[in-house]
Design a protein around this motif. Structure first.
Motif, PDB file in Angstrom:
ATOM      1  N   ILE A   1       0.847  -1.193   0.000  1.00 33.07           N
ATOM      2  CA  ILE A   1       0.000   0.000   0.000  1.00 33.07           C
ATOM      3  C   ILE A   1       0.888   1.250   0.000  1.00 33.07           C
ATOM      4  O   ILE A   1       1.856   1.325   0.759  1.00 33.07           O
ATOM      5  N   VAL A   2       0.552   2.208  -0.855  1.00 33.82           N
ATOM      6  CA  VAL A   2       1.168   3.533  -0.829  1.00 33.82           C
ATOM      7  C   VAL A   2       0.014   4.539  -0.847  1.00 33.82           C
ATOM      8  O   VAL A   2      -0.699   4.653  -1.840  1.00 33.82           O
ATOM      9  N   ASP A   3      -0.160   5.213   0.286  1.00 34.76           N
ATOM     10  CA  ASP A   3      -1.219   6.216   0.421  1.00 34.76           C
ATOM     11  C   ASP A   3      -0.614   7.616   0.400  1.00 34.76           C
ATOM     12  O   ASP A   3       0.603   7.785   0.482  1.00 34.76           O
ATOM     13  N   ASP A   4      -1.490   8.604   0.381  1.00 35.96           N
ATOM     14  CA  ASP A   4      -1.034   9.991   0.389  1.00 35.96           C
ATOM     15  C   ASP A   4      -0.338  10.390   1.684  1.00 35.96           C
ATOM     16  O   ASP A   4       0.206  11.487   1.781  1.00 35.96           O
ATOM     17  N   VAL A   5      -0.291   9.502   2.684  1.00 34.20           N
ATOM     18  CA  VAL A   5       0.429   9.817   3.926  1.00 34.20           C
ATOM     19  C   VAL A   5       1.913  10.082   3.638  1.00 34.20           C
ATOM     20  O   VAL A   5       2.571  10.761   4.418  1.00 34.20           O
ATOM     21  N   VAL A   6       2.418   9.574   2.513  1.00 31.88           N
ATOM     22  CA  VAL A   6       3.808   9.854   2.132  1.00 31.88           C
ATOM     23  C   VAL A   6       4.008  11.344   1.873  1.00 31.88           C
ATOM     24  O   VAL A   6       5.137  11.829   1.866  1.00 31.88           O
ATOM     25  N   MET A   7       2.901  12.075   1.675  1.00 34.21           N
ATOM     26  CA  MET A   7       2.956  13.522   1.433  1.00 34.21           C
ATOM     27  C   MET A   7       2.189  14.286   2.517  1.00 34.21           C
ATOM     28  O   MET A   7       1.858  15.449   2.332  1.00 34.21           O
ATOM     29  N   GLY A   8       1.855  13.626   3.625  1.00 30.23           N
ATOM     30  CA  GLY A   8       1.153  14.295   4.722  1.00 30.23           C
ATOM     31  C   GLY A   8      -0.348  14.085   4.743  1.00 30.23           C
ATOM     32  O   GLY A   8      -1.031  14.575   5.642  1.00 30.23           O
ATOM     33  N   GLY A   9      -0.896  13.362   3.762  1.00 29.12           N
ATOM     34  CA  GLY A   9      -2.335  13.128   3.708  1.00 29.12           C
ATOM     35  C   GLY A   9      -2.796  12.130   4.748  1.00 29.12           C
ATOM     36  O   GLY A   9      -2.011  11.605   5.537  1.00 29.12           O
ATOM     37  N   ARG A  10      -4.104  11.842   4.724  1.00 32.77           N
ATOM     38  CA  ARG A  10      -4.686  10.960   5.733  1.00 32.77           C
ATOM     39  C   ARG A  10      -5.530   9.816   5.154  1.00 32.77           C
ATOM     40  O   ARG A  10      -6.356   9.249   5.850  1.00 32.77           O
ATOM     41  N   SER A  11      -5.324   9.498   3.887  1.00 35.90           N
ATOM     42  CA  SER A  11      -6.054   8.376   3.303  1.00 35.90           C
ATOM     43  C   SER A  11      -5.543   7.074   3.911  1.00 35.90           C
ATOM     44  O   SER A  11      -4.415   6.999   4.405  1.00 35.90           O
ATOM     45  N   ASP A  12      -6.384   6.042   3.863  1.00 36.82           N
ATOM     46  CA  ASP A  12      -6.044   4.794   4.538  1.00 36.82           C
ATOM     47  C   ASP A  12      -6.532   3.611   3.710  1.00 36.82           C
ATOM     48  O   ASP A  12      -7.701   3.254   3.757  1.00 36.82           O
ATOM     49  N   GLY A  13      -5.631   3.010   2.946  1.00 33.06           N
ATOM     50  CA  GLY A  13      -5.955   1.825   2.159  1.00 33.06           C
ATOM     51  C   GLY A  13      -5.399   0.576   2.803  1.00 33.06           C
ATOM     52  O   GLY A  13      -4.453   0.627   3.587  1.00 33.06           O
ATOM     53  N   SER A  14      -5.992  -0.556   2.456  1.00 30.10           N
ATOM     54  CA  SER A  14      -5.485  -1.851   2.926  1.00 30.10           C
ATOM     55  C   SER A  14      -5.649  -2.863   1.803  1.00 30.10           C
ATOM     56  O   SER A  14      -6.399  -2.641   0.845  1.00 30.10           O
ATOM     57  N   PHE A  15      -4.940  -3.963   1.943  1.00 28.07           N
ATOM     58  CA  PHE A  15      -5.016  -5.028   0.947  1.00 28.07           C
ATOM     59  C   PHE A  15      -5.010  -6.363   1.674  1.00 28.07           C
ATOM     60  O   PHE A  15      -4.230  -6.577   2.598  1.00 28.07           O
ATOM     61  N   ARG A  16      -5.911  -7.269   1.231  1.00 25.66           N
ATOM     62  CA  ARG A  16      -6.002  -8.601   1.848  1.00 25.66           C
ATOM     63  C   ARG A  16      -6.475  -9.599   0.803  1.00 25.66           C
ATOM     64  O   ARG A  16      -6.964  -9.221  -0.261  1.00 25.66           O
ATOM     65  N   ILE A  17      -6.364 -10.864   1.121  1.00 23.77           N
ATOM     66  CA  ILE A  17      -6.918 -11.944   0.307  1.00 23.77           C
ATOM     67  C   ILE A  17      -8.185 -12.415   1.014  1.00 23.77           C
ATOM     68  O   ILE A  17      -8.150 -12.760   2.192  1.00 23.77           O
ATOM     69  N   ASN A  18      -9.322 -12.406   0.301  1.00 23.87           N
ATOM     70  CA  ASN A  18     -10.585 -12.787   0.950  1.00 23.87           C
ATOM     71  C   ASN A  18     -10.800 -14.303   0.894  1.00 23.87           C
ATOM     72  O   ASN A  18      -9.973 -15.051   0.361  1.00 23.87           O
ATOM     73  N   GLU A  19     -11.926 -14.756   1.455  1.00 18.21           N
ATOM     74  CA  GLU A  19     -12.227 -16.191   1.533  1.00 18.21           C
ATOM     75  C   GLU A  19     -12.343 -16.846   0.160  1.00 18.21           C
ATOM     76  O   GLU A  19     -12.096 -18.037   0.012  1.00 18.21           O
ATOM     77  N   GLU A  20     -12.727 -16.063  -0.852  1.00 21.65           N
ATOM     78  CA  GLU A  20     -12.844 -16.598  -2.216  1.00 21.65           C
ATOM     79  C   GLU A  20     -11.490 -16.656  -2.923  1.00 21.65           C
ATOM     80  O   GLU A  20     -11.390 -17.177  -4.031  1.00 21.65           O
ATOM     81  N   GLY A  21     -10.453 -16.109  -2.294  1.00 18.94           N
ATOM     82  CA  GLY A  21      -9.128 -16.121  -2.894  1.00 18.94           C
ATOM     83  C   GLY A  21      -8.863 -14.944  -3.813  1.00 18.94           C
ATOM     84  O   GLY A  21      -7.939 -14.988  -4.632  1.00 18.94           O
ATOM     85  N   ASN A  22      -9.647 -13.879  -3.691  1.00 15.41           N
ATOM     86  CA  ASN A  22      -9.439 -12.681  -4.498  1.00 15.41           C
ATOM     87  C   ASN A  22      -8.695 -11.627  -3.688  1.00 15.41           C
ATOM     88  O   ASN A  22      -8.812 -11.568  -2.464  1.00 15.41           O
TER      89      ASN A  22
END
Length: 158
Positions: free
Chosen positions: A16-37
């Motif tokens: 994940i690369v969010d705007d926090v690298v520039m002082g922002g406050r966005s918040d993303g995440s990444f995961r693998i769900n039960e279906e494998g996606n």
């Protein structure tokens, strides 16, 4: 195949690369769900000049006559960007915008239509015409605060 998600996929292959690298406050995440996606989700904030969230995967793929990226995904109705870098040391990415429908869909992107940009500014260099791809990414940044969810099954070079 650039990436085929399944139940054995590792979320740690993606960063994940969010705007926090520039002082922002966005918040993303990444995961693998039960279906494998792969599931890229979170919220975009405009606070502190923020406004984007992205998820990236680094690996080297040779482009040998293939002309199209084919992505199987399910979005939330929002606009997203698919991005590639020919070299991870490049500051710019090649970008294609796409709209999600809220249902499962196949998005096809012509490599030659992917335009170069850096920090939101289009560059005066040719569209993608490289022999390899070293990074693939998804980005959301629609100049508005919003929650988002993008479920990804596969990313293919054809």
């Amino acid at each position: 195949m650039l990436y085929q998600f399944d139940k054995n996929s590792s979320a740690s292959d993606w960063r994940i690369v969010d705007d926090v690298v520039m002082g922002g406050r966005s918040d993303g995440s990444f995961r693998i769900n039960e279906e494998g996606n792969g599931v890229f989700e979170g919220s975009v904030s405009l606070e502190n000049n923020g406004g984007f969230s992205s998820v990236r995967h680094r690996a080297t793929f040779q482009v040998q006559g293939q002309k199209t990226i084919k992505i199987r995904l399910k979005g939330d109705g929002s606009n997203y960007q698919f991005r590639v870098k020919a070299d991870t040391n490049d500051r710019h990415s090649y970008i294609a915008d796409f709209q999600t429908s809220g249902d499962w869909q196949t998005v096809e992107i012509q490599l030659s239509a992917m335009y170069p940009a850096f920090r939101g500014r289009n560059l005066s260099i040719p569209n993608f015409n490289q022999a390899k791809i070293e990074e693939i990414a998804f980005l959301i940044g629609n100049k508005k605060a919003q929650t988002f969810r993008l479920e990804i099954k596969s990313i293919e070079l054809i």
